[in-house]
Design an enzyme around this catalytic site. Structure first.
Site, short mmCIF file in Angstrom:
data_model
loop_
_atom_site.label_atom_id
_atom_site.label_comp_id
_atom_site.label_asym_id
_atom_site.label_seq_id
_atom_site.Cartn_x
_atom_site.Cartn_y
_atom_site.Cartn_z
N GLU A 1 29.54 34.75 31.46
CA GLU A 1 28.72 35.92 31.80
C GLU A 1 28.60 36.82 30.58
O GLU A 1 29.60 37.04 29.87
CB GLU A 1 29.34 36.74 32.94
CG GLU A 1 29.20 36.13 34.31
CD GLU A 1 29.80 37.00 35.39
OE1 GLU A 1 29.75 38.25 35.30
OE2 GLU A 1 30.33 36.43 36.36
N GLU B 1 37.23 36.17 37.33
CA GLU B 1 37.75 37.50 37.01
C GLU B 1 38.88 37.97 37.91
O GLU B 1 38.71 38.89 38.72
CB GLU B 1 36.62 38.54 37.05
CG GLU B 1 35.53 38.31 36.04
CD GLU B 1 34.58 39.50 35.91
OE1 GLU B 1 34.64 40.41 36.75
OE2 GLU B 1 33.79 39.51 34.96
C1 BG6 Z 1 31.27 40.57 36.58
C2 BG6 Z 1 31.14 39.78 37.85
O1 BG6 Z 1 32.33 41.43 36.76
O2 BG6 Z 1 30.27 41.45 36.22
C3 BG6 Z 1 29.77 39.79 38.49
O3 BG6 Z 1 31.63 38.48 37.71
C4 BG6 Z 1 29.16 41.18 38.33
O4 BG6 Z 1 29.91 39.41 39.82
C5 BG6 Z 1 29.00 41.43 36.84
O5 BG6 Z 1 27.95 41.35 38.99
C6 BG6 Z 1 28.34 42.75 36.53
O6 BG6 Z 1 29.00 43.80 37.15
P1 BG6 Z 1 28.22 44.81 38.11
O7 BG6 Z 1 29.30 45.61 38.74
O8 BG6 Z 1 27.35 45.59 37.22
O9 BG6 Z 1 27.46 43.97 39.08
#
Ligand code: BG6
Length: 457
Positions: free
Chosen positions: A358, A158
């Site tokens: 993800e 990201e």
């Molecule tokens: C993505 C990242 O942006 O989203 C993760 O790659 C992150 O590291 C995930 O944890 C969820 O975002 P957040 O801010 O809710 O942890």
């Protein structure tokens, strides 16, 4: 793509999972020194994966995973950014070896929001070309050490978030204009670093594959007003295509170039680096997707200064999308259709294989009688997997799916209340307890879902 080749995985990242923040020679990472608001968990223990890794891999096996997407902590492998800590490499080696023994393909990310703080102290981190060299050196060390064991690598997780969130990369400035310039220079430097890593991998382990992971931005216009449609197009270009065009093709979209020039944000990229940027292509693109956005044409006299830097470009204004269901931690709404659109948009533009690296639902889960009944998460994951199936059946080459996250982790900014895991980690922000693992209902559901496989029809 052969039908049985689909990769069923789950994701974690080093600083959010491991803890052991100074153990076995690990140096301070950027994320270890950032100021965490009081009452919010930090990286010291995190989910204590460093001491639970065997149990965590057993859970992966029982789940039926055939891939595991995780990240290396750069500061564990190169504590000062210069010298190698073999204990760090060996920590990942035991994880990779155990995964391979269980038929789980390791999918490591080299940079997931974390680098040795020494590189920030010495060179201002990603702002300097010296850090590009340090990243290449680190990548080469990893490629050599894990040659033939790791078949697929991720370069950077990201760029959009990593370059904009000062607390994640450790470079702070009070001047908002300078912050914007820094962000665009960091994006360019990351893209150059990625290309160096791609070329290095082809030299060291030519059969292995490598690609970036993009936080895809699927942006809906607020109305059919042509100016809203233009705002949505601009938002996707500013936050997604500008980064991926550089990662894939080594170029910027014309309107983005003109924007950078007009604002005085054009990063410094030498002639040699432009040729480097055009000299290598990724083998695949990783997609991180949680929710879409909606935007309108900016209304007059808006104050953008408090917004995240990548929303400050004055070409669009983020608005609420009344069509989507929201939840406490997902105020922008949930939308499986956005993932389907993202797959189509990325494939149509780049013609590269795609993997979902993800996707997940945050919730303040409640542990009751040793169980977590997270039906909301099951519904979220199920709906998104159905959309991937639809895309695959229509001919889009999506070769894997990794929900975020295998187990509960510290959120990137919001500690331990915001949970995404298939496995509950028994700790709170204030009390680290034993970090015992408890499988949630979504874990068992995902196990059964994997057994069903992908329906290609
Ligand atoms: C993505 C990242 O942006 O989203 C993760 O790659 C992150 O590291 C995930 O944890 C969820 O975002 P957040 O801010 O809710 O942890």
């Amino acid at each position: 793509m052969l039908k049985n080749e689909f990769l069923w995985g789950a994701s974690t990242s080093a600083f959010q999972a491991e803890g052991a923040y100074l153990e076995d020679g690990k140096g301070l990472g950027t994320v270890d020194v950032r100021k965490v608001p009081s009452g919010i968990a930090d990286t010291k223990i995190a989910s204590d994966h460093y001491h639970h890794w065997e149990e965590d891999i057993e859970s992966m096996r029982e789940l039926g995973l055939n891939t595991y997407r995780f990240s290396f902590s750069w500061s564990r492998i190169m504590p000062d950014g210069k010298t190698v800590n073999e204990k760090g490499l060996k920590f990942y080696e035991q994880i990779i070896d155990r995964c391979l023994e269980y038929g789980i393909e390791p999918l490591p990310t080299l940079y997931h929001f974390e680098m040795p703080q020494a590189l920030v102290d010495r060179y201002q981190g990603w702002l300097s070309e010296k850090t590009i060299d340090a990243y290449e050196k680190y990548a080469r060390i990893c490629f050599k050490w894990f040659k033939k064991k790791v078949k697929r690598w991720v370069t950077i997780n990201e760029q959009l978030i990593a370059g904009a969130a000062a607390d994640l990369h450790g470079i702070h400035t009070q001047d908002p204009e300078q912050a914007m310039k820094n962000m665009y220079q960091i994006y360019a430097n990351m893209a150059i670093a990625e290309k160096k890593a791609m070329l290095a991998l082809k030299e060291i382990d030519p059969q292995a594959e490598i690609g970036p992971v993009c936080a895809i931005q699927i942006v809906y216009p607020n109305s059919s007003d042509p100016f809203d449609v233009l705002a949505a197009m601009d938002a996707e270009e500013m936050m997604m295509y500008s980064l991926l065009d550089l990662s894939v093709n080594g170029s910027y979209p014309p309107r983005f170039t003109s924007y950078l020039k007009k604002k005085g944000y054009m990063p410094q990229i030498s002639k040699e680096d432009w040729s480097l940027l055009r000299s290598a292509k990724p083998d695949f693109i990783g997609i991180n997707y949680y929710f879409p956005l909606a935007v309108c044409h900016p209304q007059p006299n808006q104050d953008f200064s408090k917004l995240p830097p990548f929303w400050r470009c004055e070409l669009f204004q983020v608005v609420d999308n009344p069509h989507l269901q929201k939840s406490e931690w997902m105020p922008n709404g949930m939308d499986p259709e956005g993932l389907y659109l993202g797959i189509r948009k990325l494939y149509d533009r780049y013609h590269l294989p795609l993997i979902i690296t993800e996707n997940g639902m945050a919730y303040s889960d409640i542990l009751e009688d040793g169980k977590v009944h997270d039906l909301y998460r099951i519904e979220y994951l199920d709906a998104h997997i159905r959309k991937i199936e639809q895309a695959i059946s229509e001919g889009y080459p999506v070769f894997g799916y990794c929900p975020w996250s295998l187990f509960d982790l510290i959120s990137s900014h919001q500690g331990f209340k915001k949970r995404y895991g298939l496995i509950y980690v028994d700790r709170t922000d204030e009390d680290t307890k034993t970090c015992a693992r408890i499988k949630k209902d979504s874990y068992y559901w995902y196990r059964d879902r994997i057994r069903k496989g992908i329906n290609h029809d």
